[in-house]
Design a protein around this motif. Structure first.
Motif, PDB file in Angstrom:
ATOM      1  N   PHE A  70     110.627  63.008  30.663  1.00  0.00           N
ATOM      2  CA  PHE A  70     109.922  63.059  31.476  1.00  0.00           C
ATOM      3  C   PHE A  70     108.992  62.973  29.876  1.00  0.00           C
ATOM      4  CE2 PHE A  70     111.296  63.764  35.131  1.00  0.00           C
ATOM      5  CZ  PHE A  70     112.545  64.273  34.737  1.00  0.00           C
ATOM      6  N   PHE A  85     103.016  65.407  26.756  1.00  0.00           N
ATOM      7  CA  PHE A  85     104.088  66.434  26.582  1.00  0.00           C
ATOM      8  C   PHE A  85     105.326  65.818  27.057  1.00  0.00           C
ATOM      9  CE2 PHE A  85     102.299  70.282  26.747  1.00  0.00           C
ATOM     10  CZ  PHE A  85     100.347  69.879  26.945  1.00  0.00           C
ATOM     11  N   LEU A 124      97.431  65.886  34.675  1.00  0.00           N
ATOM     12  CA  LEU A 124      98.526  65.598  34.300  1.00  0.00           C
ATOM     13  C   LEU A 124      99.329  64.057  35.159  1.00  0.00           C
ATOM     14  CD1 LEU A 124     100.619  67.121  32.281  1.00  0.00           C
ATOM     15  CD2 LEU A 124     101.160  68.333  34.285  1.00  0.00           C
ATOM     16  N   TYR A 169     109.876  58.097  33.436  1.00  0.00           N
ATOM     17  CA  TYR A 169     111.234  59.023  32.943  1.00  0.00           C
ATOM     18  C   TYR A 169     112.784  58.258  32.814  1.00  0.00           C
ATOM     19  CZ  TYR A 169     112.374  59.623  38.155  1.00  0.00           C
ATOM     20  OH  TYR A 169     113.316  59.315  39.068  1.00  0.00           O
ATOM     21  N   LEU A 191     102.521  61.506  34.971  1.00  0.00           N
ATOM     22  CA  LEU A 191     103.900  61.145  34.280  1.00  0.00           C
ATOM     23  C   LEU A 191     103.556  59.511  34.074  1.00  0.00           C
ATOM     24  CD1 LEU A 191     106.468  61.410  34.668  1.00  0.00           C
ATOM     25  CD2 LEU A 191     107.406  61.034  37.036  1.00  0.00           C
ATOM     26  N   GLN A 226     112.094  71.188  35.157  1.00  0.00           N
ATOM     27  CA  GLN A 226     111.553  70.555  34.005  1.00  0.00           C
ATOM     28  C   GLN A 226     111.364  71.283  32.981  1.00  0.00           C
ATOM     29  OE1 GLN A 226     108.982  67.039  34.588  1.00  0.00           O
ATOM     30  NE2 GLN A 226     109.957  66.206  36.329  1.00  0.00           N
ATOM     31  N   ARG A 248     102.880  67.487  16.540  1.00  0.00           N
ATOM     32  CA  ARG A 248     101.953  68.544  16.928  1.00  0.00           C
ATOM     33  C   ARG A 248     100.207  67.990  17.061  1.00  0.00           C
ATOM     34  NH1 ARG A 248     103.048  73.539  18.655  1.00  0.00           N
ATOM     35  NH2 ARG A 248     101.502  73.129  20.276  1.00  0.00           N
ATOM     36  N   GLN A 288      98.301  64.223  29.093  1.00  0.00           N
ATOM     37  CA  GLN A 288      97.188  65.197  30.042  1.00  0.00           C
ATOM     38  C   GLN A 288      96.040  65.190  29.282  1.00  0.00           C
ATOM     39  OE1 GLN A 288      97.337  69.762  29.236  1.00  0.00           O
ATOM     40  NE2 GLN A 288      96.966  69.547  31.266  1.00  0.00           N
ATOM     41  N   PHE A 319     108.915  71.918  29.289  1.00  0.00           N
ATOM     42  CA  PHE A 319     107.572  71.342  28.677  1.00  0.00           C
ATOM     43  C   PHE A 319     108.506  71.337  27.137  1.00  0.00           C
ATOM     44  CE2 PHE A 319     105.383  68.756  31.724  1.00  0.00           C
ATOM     45  CZ  PHE A 319     106.405  69.190  32.540  1.00  0.00           C
ATOM     46  N   GLY A 320     107.435  70.440  26.524  1.00  0.00           N
ATOM     47  CA  GLY A 320     107.299  70.827  25.072  1.00  0.00           C
ATOM     48  C   GLY A 320     106.175  71.396  25.095  1.00  0.00           C
ATOM     49  N   PRO A 321     105.787  71.739  23.602  1.00  0.00           N
ATOM     50  CA  PRO A 321     104.748  71.900  23.121  1.00  0.00           C
ATOM     51  C   PRO A 321     103.272  70.894  23.310  1.00  0.00           C
ATOM     52  CG  PRO A 321     105.377  72.078  20.954  1.00  0.00           C
ATOM     53  CD  PRO A 321     106.786  71.857  22.528  1.00  0.00           C
ATOM     54  N   TYR A 356     104.318  62.729  30.040  1.00  0.00           N
ATOM     55  CA  TYR A 356     103.070  63.028  30.791  1.00  0.00           C
ATOM     56  C   TYR A 356     102.319  63.046  29.394  1.00  0.00           C
ATOM     57  CZ  TYR A 356     106.251  65.177  34.125  1.00  0.00           C
ATOM     58  OH  TYR A 356     106.830  65.312  35.396  1.00  0.00           O
TER      59      TYR A 356
END
Lengths: 111, 116
Positions: free
Chosen positions: B33, B91, B43, B48, B45, B105, B9, B37, B107-109, B35
């Motif tokens: 995907f 992400f 954000l 993918y 990409l 989509q 994390r 940020q 998203f993970g944390p 990403y």
């Protein structure tokens, strides 16, 4: 190229105020449109979507209508709460699953 | 469902070190995907995959970045060597379908990377 433009933030509102976050897009085809929300320290979550002209997406009191004539997908909520404070992203998808995101708009709601 | 899982994390590393970020997509999803940020660039990409095959890596900033998806349940994003300008939140997201206009989509944390 394909792009999304959002109103700049931060947007600061009092609780129970009306919210509008503007979003316009540029695309060569007929995209699907999305609003995602990102709460502090978390990933993005889908808030609502619309896949064709005149569709209205809605969720948790938020609404947005796909307007092809004005190439817009403005986000609205009649009465915001402190818990709505977050970053809101408008996005479009033209083909496959690739998304194009706007810059994001910070919303702060004060009690 | 556990959702998209990312690890670590948080990652703090020194310039020049190799960094590996990991992602486990939602079971049954066939698109993944990556990403990045940042405050300055928003954000972006990076790359993918569909069915474990890289489809579009035009967002990968340079050769220092590489991504792999050896199977349907695991992907890595590697930066070697890392630089301070790579500091960002990364992400991973997955999606259940390849075609169609309505697929969402998830998203993970995120992994917060700091390169000193």
């Amino acid at each position: 190229g394909d792009s999304v433009t959002q109103m700049e933030g931060p947007v600061t509102l009092s609780e129970e105020a009306f919210l509008t976050i503007n979003c316009t897009y540029t695309a060569t085809g007929y995209p699907s449109l999305f609003w995602y929300v990102q709460y502090p320290g978390e990933g993005l979550q889908l808030l609502l979507k619309a896949t064709k002209a005149d569709d209205k997406g809605s969720n948790k009191g938020f609404e947005a209508t796909y307007r092809k004539e004005t190439t817009s997908f403005h986000l609205e909520k009649g009465s915001v709460q402190v818990s709505d404070s977050a970053v809101y992203f408008c996005a479009l998808r033209l083909y496959g699953n690739k998304l194009v995101f706007g810059a994001g708009t910070i919303l702060r709601v004060k009690s | 469902d556990a959702g998209v899982i990312q690890s670590p994390r948080h990652e703090v590393t020194e310039m020049g070190q190799e960094v590996t970020l990991r992602c486990k997509p939602i079971s049954g999803h066939n698109s993944l995907f990556w990403y990045r940020q940042t405050m300055m660039r928003g954000l972006e990409l990076l790359i993918y995959f569909n069915n474990n095959v890289p489809i579009d890596d035009s967002g990968m900033p340079e050769d220092r970045f590489s991504a792999k998806m050896p199977n349907a349940s695991f992907s890595t994003l590697k930066i070697q060597p890392s630089e301070p300008r790579d500091s960002a939140v990364y992400f991973c997201a997955s999606s259940p379908t390849v075609t169609g206009t309505g697929a969402e989509q998830y998203f993970g944390p995120g992994t917060r990377l700091t390169v000193t």
